[in-house]
Design an enzyme around this catalytic site. Sequence first.
Site, short mmCIF file in Angstrom:
data_model
loop_
_atom_site.label_atom_id
_atom_site.label_comp_id
_atom_site.label_asym_id
_atom_site.label_seq_id
_atom_site.Cartn_x
_atom_site.Cartn_y
_atom_site.Cartn_z
N GLY A 138 0.47 -1.27 -0.17
CA GLY A 138 0.12 -0.03 0.09
C GLY A 138 1.10 1.48 0.13
O GLY A 138 0.24 2.31 0.02
N LYS A 158 5.19 -0.52 -13.90
CA LYS A 158 6.37 -1.40 -13.37
C LYS A 158 7.30 -2.50 -14.58
O LYS A 158 5.73 -3.24 -14.66
CB LYS A 158 7.18 -2.02 -11.85
CG LYS A 158 8.15 -2.61 -11.88
CD LYS A 158 8.21 -3.27 -10.07
CE LYS A 158 7.61 -4.38 -9.61
NZ LYS A 158 7.84 -4.42 -8.59
#
Length: 294
Positions: free
Chosen positions: A95, A235
Amino acid sequence: MSTRSLQIGLRFSRGIFCSYVGSSCWPLQTTIKRTKVTKASSKRWVQRQGSDMYAREAKEQGLRSRAAFKLLEIDQSHKIFKAGQTVIDLGFAPGSWTQVAVDHTRPNGRVLGIDILPAAPPKGAIAVQGDFMSPLVQAGIKEYLENPDEVEKRAVEGDQTKQQESGQESGSARTREKQSAPASAVDTVDVMLSDMLMNTSGNAFRDHATSMDLSNVALDFALDTLRPGGSFVCKFYAGGEDSLLERRLRSAFDRVKREKPAASRGESREQYFVATGKKKRRKVESVKGGGGRG
């Protein structure tokens, strides 16, 4: 809004919407294959974290992981966040990226985190536990994006038992509806983040191939939901096919950059594509570079 955890009224075969205000939820029972961790590898990880200034700084600042600094650096360079934005964070657990998104879209921002693992999101965010690769989970997310206030309102109304029962019944009906008429959810998101595949397998080819699959699925979803001018950050692990993904991105966004943030460990093959200025809907090259999609 109630001070307890809320189920947001949509239940699919492979996903559940949850809004965490407290510390509990009714997560989907998911079987996760866990990798055996040896004492030696665990000790090495602890030693590396202890000597890592980003890990120490994250702990001091109350951030959930050092990965927050990667996104902070990307935002500093590309200015992707603004107040009041709607942000989707794919693979959000634990998170830290969601924390950054919530903080940088105040006031009136809306941040939705999605992960196959059960994890309570930071205060101010909403979480979905489910497999993002599932079309049914994607359809549910699109339904939320089309009318988030109404979906959240349904979650608040009624007691916990009634919510669970109505979620199971109406969710199955909505699932059938989505299969015949998928939600559009066009132009509702400002920023799409994808930090999926957090842990590597140790096999460079496999990690690269998996990251390409995840990035292309995330990009497909972003192209369906991002507003014109929106941003996409993903990513990936460097390898032979990332040039194909870059070509897709350049056909859909005004600016595309490869980044290797300072907080990314030097030995890691991870990099980030930062695509900003989503173009108005047009054909985008397929994964293989031929054909297109609207």
